[in-house]
Design a protein around this motif. Sequence first.
Motif, short mmCIF file in Angstrom:
data_model
loop_
_atom_site.label_atom_id
_atom_site.label_comp_id
_atom_site.label_asym_id
_atom_site.label_seq_id
_atom_site.Cartn_x
_atom_site.Cartn_y
_atom_site.Cartn_z
N ALA A 241 0.83 -1.20 0.00
CA ALA A 241 0.00 0.00 0.00
C ALA A 241 0.87 1.25 0.00
N LEU A 242 0.45 2.25 -0.75
CA LEU A 242 1.12 3.54 -0.80
C LEU A 242 0.35 4.52 0.10
N PRO A 243 0.95 5.64 0.49
CA PRO A 243 0.27 6.57 1.40
C PRO A 243 -1.10 7.05 0.92
N ALA A 244 -1.33 7.11 -0.38
CA ALA A 244 -2.63 7.56 -0.89
C ALA A 244 -3.75 6.59 -0.53
N ALA A 245 -3.43 5.35 -0.22
CA ALA A 245 -4.44 4.36 0.14
C ALA A 245 -5.13 4.72 1.46
N ALA A 246 -4.47 5.51 2.29
CA ALA A 246 -5.04 5.87 3.59
C ALA A 246 -6.28 6.74 3.45
N THR A 247 -6.32 7.59 2.44
CA THR A 247 -7.44 8.51 2.27
C THR A 247 -8.47 8.02 1.26
N ALA A 248 -8.18 6.92 0.58
CA ALA A 248 -9.10 6.40 -0.43
C ALA A 248 -10.24 5.64 0.25
N ASP A 249 -11.46 5.81 -0.29
CA ASP A 249 -12.57 5.02 0.24
C ASP A 249 -12.50 3.60 -0.36
N PHE A 250 -13.37 2.72 0.11
CA PHE A 250 -13.30 1.31 -0.29
C PHE A 250 -13.46 1.13 -1.79
N ALA A 251 -14.43 1.83 -2.40
CA ALA A 251 -14.69 1.67 -3.84
C ALA A 251 -13.50 2.14 -4.67
N THR A 252 -12.88 3.24 -4.28
CA THR A 252 -11.71 3.75 -4.99
C THR A 252 -10.54 2.79 -4.85
N LEU A 253 -10.35 2.28 -3.65
CA LEU A 253 -9.26 1.33 -3.41
C LEU A 253 -9.47 0.07 -4.25
N LYS A 254 -10.70 -0.43 -4.28
CA LYS A 254 -11.00 -1.62 -5.07
C LYS A 254 -10.75 -1.37 -6.56
N ALA A 255 -11.20 -0.22 -7.06
CA ALA A 255 -11.01 0.11 -8.47
C ALA A 255 -9.53 0.26 -8.82
N GLY A 256 -8.71 0.65 -7.86
CA GLY A 256 -7.29 0.81 -8.12
C GLY A 256 -6.47 -0.46 -7.97
N ILE A 257 -6.96 -1.40 -7.18
CA ILE A 257 -6.19 -2.61 -6.86
C ILE A 257 -6.54 -3.78 -7.77
N VAL A 258 -7.81 -4.00 -8.03
CA VAL A 258 -8.24 -5.19 -8.77
C VAL A 258 -7.58 -5.30 -10.15
N PRO A 259 -7.51 -4.22 -10.94
CA PRO A 259 -6.86 -4.36 -12.25
C PRO A 259 -5.38 -4.75 -12.15
N LEU A 260 -4.72 -4.36 -11.09
CA LEU A 260 -3.31 -4.70 -10.91
C LEU A 260 -3.14 -6.18 -10.57
N MET A 261 -4.09 -6.74 -9.83
CA MET A 261 -3.98 -8.14 -9.43
C MET A 261 -4.38 -9.11 -10.54
N VAL A 262 -5.37 -8.76 -11.33
CA VAL A 262 -5.83 -9.68 -12.36
C VAL A 262 -5.02 -9.56 -13.64
N ARG A 263 -4.16 -8.55 -13.72
CA ARG A 263 -3.29 -8.39 -14.89
C ARG A 263 -2.40 -9.60 -15.02
N ARG A 264 -2.31 -10.10 -16.19
CA ARG A 264 -1.47 -11.28 -16.43
C ARG A 264 -0.05 -10.84 -16.76
N SER A 265 0.90 -11.48 -16.11
CA SER A 265 2.31 -11.13 -16.32
C SER A 265 2.87 -11.88 -17.49
#
Length: 108
Positions: free
Chosen positions: A84-108
């Motif tokens: 987590a980066l410092p910006a995650a502290a002020t993000a609400d749940f929906a924003t955090l989910k929208a920012g994290i999910v695409p990074l996790m499901v991205r295929r390497s």
Amino acid sequence: MLAKANRIVRGADFRRIVRSGRRAGGELAIVHRAEPEAAVARFGFIVSKQVGNAVIRNRVRRRLSEIVRAELGAIDTADIVVRALPAAATADFATLKAGIVPLMVRRS
């Protein structure tokens, strides 16, 4: 809370994933993905003091864990560490989910 089989708890595993895994970053977090050592997807979370005090860090960690638990079926088997980066502290749940999910499901 994630099932025990889906959690990364050993420091050596965290180091291996962060050092040798592929990295994808956003404004809220950086996701490190490595080849799995188990037959299931495993996740670990790094939330440093730069994110905030203990209450904020634990809130961010709980939110990240819930996001992963909800999206577990869409994520390929891998060892994944979410830093987590410092910006995650002020993000609400929906924003955090929208920012994290695409990074996790991205295929390497």
